[in-house]
Design an enzyme around this catalytic site. Structure first.
Site, mmCIF file in Angstrom:
data_model
loop_
_atom_site.group_PDB
_atom_site.id
_atom_site.type_symbol
_atom_site.label_atom_id
_atom_site.label_comp_id
_atom_site.label_asym_id
_atom_site.label_seq_id
_atom_site.Cartn_x
_atom_site.Cartn_y
_atom_site.Cartn_z
ATOM 1 N N PHE A 25 50.794 50.884 31.607
ATOM 2 C CA PHE A 25 51.821 50.807 32.629
ATOM 3 C C PHE A 25 53.216 50.817 32.006
ATOM 4 O O PHE A 25 54.181 51.249 32.633
ATOM 5 C CB PHE A 25 51.629 49.565 33.499
ATOM 6 C CG PHE A 25 52.487 49.577 34.733
ATOM 7 C CD1 PHE A 25 52.335 50.566 35.690
ATOM 8 C CD2 PHE A 25 53.459 48.613 34.934
ATOM 9 C CE1 PHE A 25 53.124 50.591 36.827
ATOM 10 C CE2 PHE A 25 54.261 48.627 36.069
ATOM 11 C CZ PHE A 25 54.093 49.628 37.015
ATOM 12 N N TYR A 26 53.322 50.327 30.759
ATOM 13 C CA TYR A 26 54.597 50.423 30.041
ATOM 14 C C TYR A 26 55.025 51.883 29.932
ATOM 15 O O TYR A 26 56.148 52.252 30.279
ATOM 16 C CB TYR A 26 54.466 49.806 28.648
ATOM 17 C CG TYR A 26 55.621 50.131 27.724
ATOM 18 C CD1 TYR A 26 56.912 49.688 28.005
ATOM 19 C CD2 TYR A 26 55.417 50.887 26.567
ATOM 20 C CE1 TYR A 26 57.970 49.988 27.164
ATOM 21 C CE2 TYR A 26 56.460 51.178 25.715
ATOM 22 C CZ TYR A 26 57.738 50.733 26.021
ATOM 23 O OH TYR A 26 58.790 51.046 25.173
ATOM 24 N N ALA A 27 54.128 52.731 29.460
ATOM 25 C CA ALA A 27 54.443 54.154 29.325
ATOM 26 C C ALA A 27 54.735 54.780 30.684
ATOM 27 O O ALA A 27 55.657 55.584 30.831
ATOM 28 C CB ALA A 27 53.284 54.880 28.643
ATOM 29 N N SER A 37 55.962 53.304 33.303
ATOM 30 C CA SER A 37 57.272 52.856 33.797
ATOM 31 C C SER A 37 58.405 53.621 33.129
ATOM 32 O O SER A 37 59.420 53.932 33.761
ATOM 33 C CB SER A 37 57.433 51.344 33.581
ATOM 34 O OG SER A 37 57.567 51.013 32.214
ATOM 35 N N LYS A 38 58.249 53.943 31.852
ATOM 36 C CA LYS A 38 59.279 54.715 31.153
ATOM 37 C C LYS A 38 59.304 56.169 31.632
ATOM 38 O O LYS A 38 60.361 56.788 31.751
ATOM 39 C CB LYS A 38 59.049 54.647 29.640
ATOM 40 C CG LYS A 38 59.412 53.313 29.024
ATOM 41 C CD LYS A 38 60.920 53.066 29.113
ATOM 42 C CE LYS A 38 61.355 51.889 28.276
ATOM 43 N NZ LYS A 38 62.823 51.702 28.267
#
Length: 336
Positions: free
Chosen positions: A150-152, A154-155
């Site tokens: 989810f980090y990727a 979100s970016k």
């Protein structure tokens, strides 16, 4: 010039702000001082920046649009958006933090840049966007539609929002993708910091993927140099890269571009550990573990677009960068 930088108490934001201040620019910093890692380190970074009369610090969360607006009352020429909820693994535990900071917070920064009409907006993105891309090296034109965390995601969402604002409001925007940045004042959750701390205390270091992974490491000074060179080149048809053909990501719909910041020299994880052992003069106690959920087997930047735009390519040797970190850590650990 006047720069507005989000995340000045963070690793990269601190270094960027310090370089700009040393060069005589004015910097307004904005940081949430979240407890994701040791607040003493964040406070020490801001304290070091506070020695410069041209630095002003504001504490607030990206999700608080009013706080952002108050911090930017002195109209900046350039905004560099570095603040984010970082960490690949933490996104498995607390995805909402990434939604709030990296999506809602980044939208607030876009709105601020639109309202202020800045000359250039720069957005910090990540190599995690490439996921488990089987094609190497990673080119900015490669598909990046299969994020593993989810980090990727979100970016990737931030990049897409940035493109829409560049198109709708003619807001010159550059998104740069980082590749495993390391160096003095680094983050405690990153491998170099964790490995050095553990080895000096004769603790085991956890090596995931049985050591078969590789990363394209970027020394912090190289990263800052690349950011500053890109900041001086807002996306525009006048600087479209025609050769080599097909490498430029300059949008045909607005002044928007994506650029890798990496040297294109990946290092195996075991080689990385051996470099630390050489610098410290002691062996590591290695605990070999399987790949963690969300990890990618390798990162490998193509620096071709960065070189074409700026004439610059990150090239600090790994051993030199690791030694600089260790020297800093040995001095700093008394207050960490």
């Amino acid at each position: 010039m006047r720069y507005f930088i989000t995340g000045t108490a963070g690793f990269i934001g601190y270094h960027l702000a310090r370089r700009l201040l040393e060069e005589g620019h004015e910097v307004v910093g904005f940081d949430g001082m979240t407890a994701y890692y040791n607040l003493k380190l964040k406070e020490a970074r801001h304290a070091a920046l506070a020695q410069f009369p041209a630095f002003t610090a504001h504490i607030g969360m990206l999700e608080d649009r009013a706080a952002l607006a108050r911090a930017a009352t002195a109209r900046p020429d350039v905004i560099v958006h570095l603040a984010a909820q970082a960490g690949v693994r933490y996104s498995l535990e607390n995805p909402k933090a990434y939604l709030d900071s990296n999506l809602v917070g980044s939208w607030n920064v876009l709105e601020l840049a639109r309202e202020l009409g800045v000359q250039h907006l720069l957005l910090a993105s990540t190599s995690s966007i490439y996921g488990a891309n089987p094609t190497i090296p990673f080119h900015e034109t490669d598909r990046a539609d299969e994020p593993l965390t989810f980090y990727a995601a979100s970016k990737k969402g931030m990049e897409a929002m940035g493109h829409s604002y560049a198109h709708l409001y003619r807001l010159p925007t550059t998104a740069f993708r980082f590749f495993t940045v390391y160096g003095p004042w680094g983050r405690p959750d990153m491998a170099l910091f964790k490995f050095v701390a553990a080895m000096l205390e004769d603790r085991e270091i956890e090596i995931y993927g049985e050591g078969r992974m590789s990363r394209d490491f970027t020394y912090i000074d190289d990263l800052i140099e690349a950011i500053l060179r890109l900041a001086a080149r807002p996306p525009d048809e006048a600087n479209r890269v025609e050769a080599p053909a097909g490498i430029d990501t300059l949008s045909h719909q607005g002044p928007y571009r994506v650029v890798n910041i990496g040297g294109g020299q990946p290092v195996g994880l075991i080689d990385f550990v051996e470099t630390i052992e050489t610098v410290l003069g002691r062996p590591a106690r290695r605990l070999m573990l399987p790949m963690q959920k969300g990890d990618v087997p390798r990162t490998f930047a193509s620096p071709d677009l960065l070189v074409a735009l700026t004439g610059y390519r990150p090239a600090t040797p790994l051993q030199e960068g690791v030694r600089a970190f260790v020297d800093w850590y040995l001095d700093a650990r008394a207050y960490l």
